[in-house]
Design a protein around this motif. Structure first.
Motif, PDB file in Angstrom:
ATOM      1  N   LYS A   1       0.816  -1.224   0.000  1.00 35.71           N
ATOM      2  CA  LYS A   1       0.000   0.000   0.000  1.00 35.71           C
ATOM      3  C   LYS A   1       0.847   1.270   0.000  1.00 35.71           C
ATOM      4  O   LYS A   1       0.358   2.329  -0.377  1.00 35.71           O
ATOM      5  N   ASP A   2       2.123   1.178   0.404  1.00 36.90           N
ATOM      6  CA  ASP A   2       2.995   2.347   0.459  1.00 36.90           C
ATOM      7  C   ASP A   2       3.895   2.476  -0.763  1.00 36.90           C
ATOM      8  O   ASP A   2       4.651   3.434  -0.877  1.00 36.90           O
ATOM      9  N   ILE A   3       3.814   1.506  -1.660  1.00 41.54           N
ATOM     10  CA  ILE A   3       4.641   1.535  -2.862  1.00 41.54           C
ATOM     11  C   ILE A   3       3.888   2.264  -3.966  1.00 41.54           C
ATOM     12  O   ILE A   3       2.770   1.905  -4.312  1.00 41.54           O
ATOM     13  N   MET A   4       4.505   3.295  -4.467  1.00 41.21           N
ATOM     14  CA  MET A   4       3.905   4.096  -5.532  1.00 41.21           C
ATOM     15  C   MET A   4       4.533   3.702  -6.860  1.00 41.21           C
ATOM     16  O   MET A   4       5.764   3.636  -6.974  1.00 41.21           O
ATOM     17  N   GLN A   5       3.690   3.445  -7.829  1.00 38.76           N
ATOM     18  CA  GLN A   5       4.165   3.153  -9.180  1.00 38.76           C
ATOM     19  C   GLN A   5       4.370   4.471  -9.925  1.00 38.76           C
ATOM     20  O   GLN A   5       3.726   5.472  -9.632  1.00 38.76           O
TER      21      GLN A   5
ATOM     22  N   ILE B   1       7.257  14.434  -4.903  1.00 43.91           N
ATOM     23  CA  ILE B   1       8.229  14.455  -3.805  1.00 43.91           C
ATOM     24  C   ILE B   1       8.342  13.057  -3.204  1.00 43.91           C
ATOM     25  O   ILE B   1       9.439  12.567  -2.946  1.00 43.91           O
ATOM     26  N   TYR B   2       7.214  12.411  -2.965  1.00 45.87           N
ATOM     27  CA  TYR B   2       7.188  11.080  -2.349  1.00 45.87           C
ATOM     28  C   TYR B   2       7.992  10.074  -3.169  1.00 45.87           C
ATOM     29  O   TYR B   2       8.769   9.285  -2.607  1.00 45.87           O
ATOM     30  N   PHE B   3       7.801  10.092  -4.483  1.00 49.48           N
ATOM     31  CA  PHE B   3       8.377   9.059  -5.341  1.00 49.48           C
ATOM     32  C   PHE B   3       9.905   8.957  -5.240  1.00 49.48           C
ATOM     33  O   PHE B   3      10.431   7.862  -4.994  1.00 49.48           O
ATOM     34  N   PRO B   4      10.665  10.048  -5.404  1.00 46.31           N
ATOM     35  CA  PRO B   4      12.123   9.883  -5.282  1.00 46.31           C
ATOM     36  C   PRO B   4      12.572   9.521  -3.868  1.00 46.31           C
ATOM     37  O   PRO B   4      13.565   8.814  -3.697  1.00 46.31           O
ATOM     38  N   VAL B   5      11.839   9.973  -2.853  1.00 47.17           N
ATOM     39  CA  VAL B   5      12.185   9.579  -1.482  1.00 47.17           C
ATOM     40  C   VAL B   5      11.977   8.070  -1.324  1.00 47.17           C
ATOM     41  O   VAL B   5      12.812   7.378  -0.742  1.00 47.17           O
TER      42      VAL B   5
ATOM     43  N   ILE C   1      10.652  17.050   5.967  1.00 49.95           N
ATOM     44  CA  ILE C   1      10.978  16.030   4.950  1.00 49.95           C
ATOM     45  C   ILE C   1      12.409  16.225   4.460  1.00 49.95           C
ATOM     46  O   ILE C   1      13.186  15.265   4.391  1.00 49.95           O
ATOM     47  N   SER C   2      12.759  17.455   4.152  1.00 44.61           N
ATOM     48  CA  SER C   2      14.113  17.745   3.658  1.00 44.61           C
ATOM     49  C   SER C   2      15.165  17.371   4.689  1.00 44.61           C
ATOM     50  O   SER C   2      16.201  16.788   4.352  1.00 44.61           O
ATOM     51  N   ARG C   3      14.898  17.693   5.939  1.00 43.49           N
ATOM     52  CA  ARG C   3      15.836  17.368   7.018  1.00 43.49           C
ATOM     53  C   ARG C   3      15.994  15.853   7.141  1.00 43.49           C
ATOM     54  O   ARG C   3      17.115  15.352   7.281  1.00 43.49           O
ATOM     55  N   GLU C   4      14.889  15.126   7.086  1.00 45.61           N
ATOM     56  CA  GLU C   4      14.954  13.669   7.190  1.00 45.61           C
ATOM     57  C   GLU C   4      15.719  13.064   6.013  1.00 45.61           C
ATOM     58  O   GLU C   4      16.503  12.132   6.197  1.00 45.61           O
ATOM     59  N   VAL C   5      15.511  13.599   4.823  1.00 45.56           N
ATOM     60  CA  VAL C   5      16.242  13.100   3.650  1.00 45.56           C
ATOM     61  C   VAL C   5      17.735  13.372   3.813  1.00 45.56           C
ATOM     62  O   VAL C   5      18.571  12.497   3.556  1.00 45.56           O
ATOM     63  N   MET C   6      18.066  14.568   4.264  1.00 48.00           N
ATOM     64  CA  MET C   6      19.491  14.891   4.462  1.00 48.00           C
ATOM     65  C   MET C   6      20.140  13.981   5.497  1.00 48.00           C
ATOM     66  O   MET C   6      21.320  13.633   5.374  1.00 48.00           O
ATOM     67  N   ASP C   7      19.358  13.565   6.502  1.00 52.31           N
ATOM     68  CA  ASP C   7      19.861  12.673   7.544  1.00 52.31           C
ATOM     69  C   ASP C   7      19.731  11.196   7.162  1.00 52.31           C
ATOM     70  O   ASP C   7      20.011  10.316   7.972  1.00 52.31           O
ATOM     71  N   ARG C   8      19.255  10.938   5.952  1.00 52.10           N
ATOM     72  CA  ARG C   8      19.045   9.579   5.431  1.00 52.10           C
ATOM     73  C   ARG C   8      18.009   8.790   6.227  1.00 52.10           C
ATOM     74  O   ARG C   8      18.052   7.563   6.287  1.00 52.10           O
ATOM     75  N   ASN C   9      17.077   9.501   6.834  1.00 54.42           N
ATOM     76  CA  ASN C   9      15.948   8.879   7.528  1.00 54.42           C
ATOM     77  C   ASN C   9      14.771   8.835   6.555  1.00 54.42           C
ATOM     78  O   ASN C   9      13.759   9.519   6.732  1.00 54.42           O
TER      79      ASN C   9
ATOM     80  N   LYS D   1      11.068   7.973   7.764  1.00 52.65           N
ATOM     81  CA  LYS D   1      10.418   9.108   8.434  1.00 52.65           C
ATOM     82  C   LYS D   1      10.012  10.172   7.415  1.00 52.65           C
ATOM     83  O   LYS D   1       8.958  10.785   7.531  1.00 52.65           O
ATOM     84  N   ALA D   2      10.850  10.382   6.410  1.00 48.40           N
ATOM     85  CA  ALA D   2      10.510  11.338   5.354  1.00 48.40           C
ATOM     86  C   ALA D   2       9.264  10.882   4.606  1.00 48.40           C
ATOM     87  O   ALA D   2       8.400  11.705   4.270  1.00 48.40           O
ATOM     88  N   LEU D   3       9.137   9.585   4.362  1.00 45.44           N
ATOM     89  CA  LEU D   3       7.957   9.062   3.675  1.00 45.44           C
ATOM     90  C   LEU D   3       6.688   9.281   4.502  1.00 45.44           C
ATOM     91  O   LEU D   3       5.629   9.609   3.957  1.00 45.44           O
ATOM     92  N   ILE D   4       6.790   9.103   5.796  1.00 46.45           N
ATOM     93  CA  ILE D   4       5.633   9.342   6.664  1.00 46.45           C
ATOM     94  C   ILE D   4       5.183  10.800   6.537  1.00 46.45           C
ATOM     95  O   ILE D   4       3.988  11.088   6.400  1.00 46.45           O
ATOM     96  N   ASN D   5       6.140  11.712   6.543  1.00 42.44           N
ATOM     97  CA  ASN D   5       5.790  13.131   6.390  1.00 42.44           C
ATOM     98  C   ASN D   5       5.319  13.452   4.977  1.00 42.44           C
ATOM     99  O   ASN D   5       4.473  14.329   4.790  1.00 42.44           O
ATOM    100  N   CYS D   6       5.831  12.750   3.989  1.00 43.67           N
ATOM    101  CA  CYS D   6       5.340  12.935   2.614  1.00 43.67           C
ATOM    102  C   CYS D   6       3.860  12.552   2.522  1.00 43.67           C
ATOM    103  O   CYS D   6       3.092  13.210   1.812  1.00 43.67           O
ATOM    104  N   LYS D   7       3.476  11.512   3.232  1.00 43.75           N
ATOM    105  CA  LYS D   7       2.056  11.121   3.238  1.00 43.75           C
ATOM    106  C   LYS D   7       1.197  12.230   3.850  1.00 43.75           C
ATOM    107  O   LYS D   7       0.095  12.498   3.364  1.00 43.75           O
ATOM    108  N   LYS D   8       1.698  12.883   4.881  1.00 41.71           N
ATOM    109  CA  LYS D   8       0.983  14.019   5.474  1.00 41.71           C
ATOM    110  C   LYS D   8       0.892  15.159   4.464  1.00 41.71           C
ATOM    111  O   LYS D   8      -0.133  15.833   4.371  1.00 41.71           O
TER     112      LYS D   8
END
Length: 131
Positions: free
Chosen positions: A41-45, A56-60, A100-108, A111-118
C-alpha cells in the motif's frame, strides 16, 4: 528492537529491494535487524506520480528502497521539493517540507515518507477545497 509485521493473505512487500509475497493465509514476519521495508500500500508506481506532493514522495521512496543509488534520486527530490515550496505559503505545509528535507538529508527516508504522506493529505484537502 524487532519489527513485527502481520501480513494479509496475498499481501506483498519489499524488503531491501526484494519483492516478497505472502501465501494464502495471514502470516507474521519478525525482522530482527535494520532493513528497508515497504508494504504494498505504500509503494507508488511511476504512473501514479500525478501531483506535486507525489512527485516528492516518489524519489524519497526510491532512495529508501535503493540505498545504493540515492544520489540518482536526490536531485529529482530537490527539484520537486523546490518547486513545491515555491508554490505554497501555508506554514504547516512549509514546516512539513522542511521536516521532509531534514529527514532526507539525515538519510531517515522512512520518516521522510511518513511526512510525505501528510503532505499528500494536505495537498488532497487543498485540491478538494477543504482547509
Amino acid at each position: 528492537m524487532a519489527l513485527k509485521l502481520s501480513l494479509k493473505p496475498d499481501e506483498k512487500l519489499v524488503i531491501n529491494g526484494a519483492v516478497v509475497a505472502n501465501g494464502e493465509r495471514r502470516a507474521t514476519l519478525i525482522v530482527h535487524n535494520k532493513a528497508s521495508i515497504l508494504r504494498e500500500k505504500d509503494i507508488m508506481q511511476e504512473d501514479e506520480v500525478s501531483t506535486p506532493a507525489r512527485r516528492i514522495y516518489f524519489p524519497v521512496m526510491l532512495m529508501y528502497m535503493d540505498n545504493s543509488a540515492t544520489n540518482k534520486y536526490y536531485d529529482e527530490f530537490v527539484l520537486r521539493m523546490t518547486e513545491f515550496m515555491s508554490a505554497i505559503t501555508t506554514p504547516s505545509a512549509i514546516e512539513l517540507c522542511v521536516s521532509i528535507s531534514r529527514e532526507v538529508m539525515d538519510r531517515n527516508y522512512y520518516k521522510a515518507l511518513i511526512n510525505c504522506k501528510k503532505l499528500m493529505k494536505f495537498e488532497t484537502e487543498r485540491l478538494n477545497g477543504s482547509t
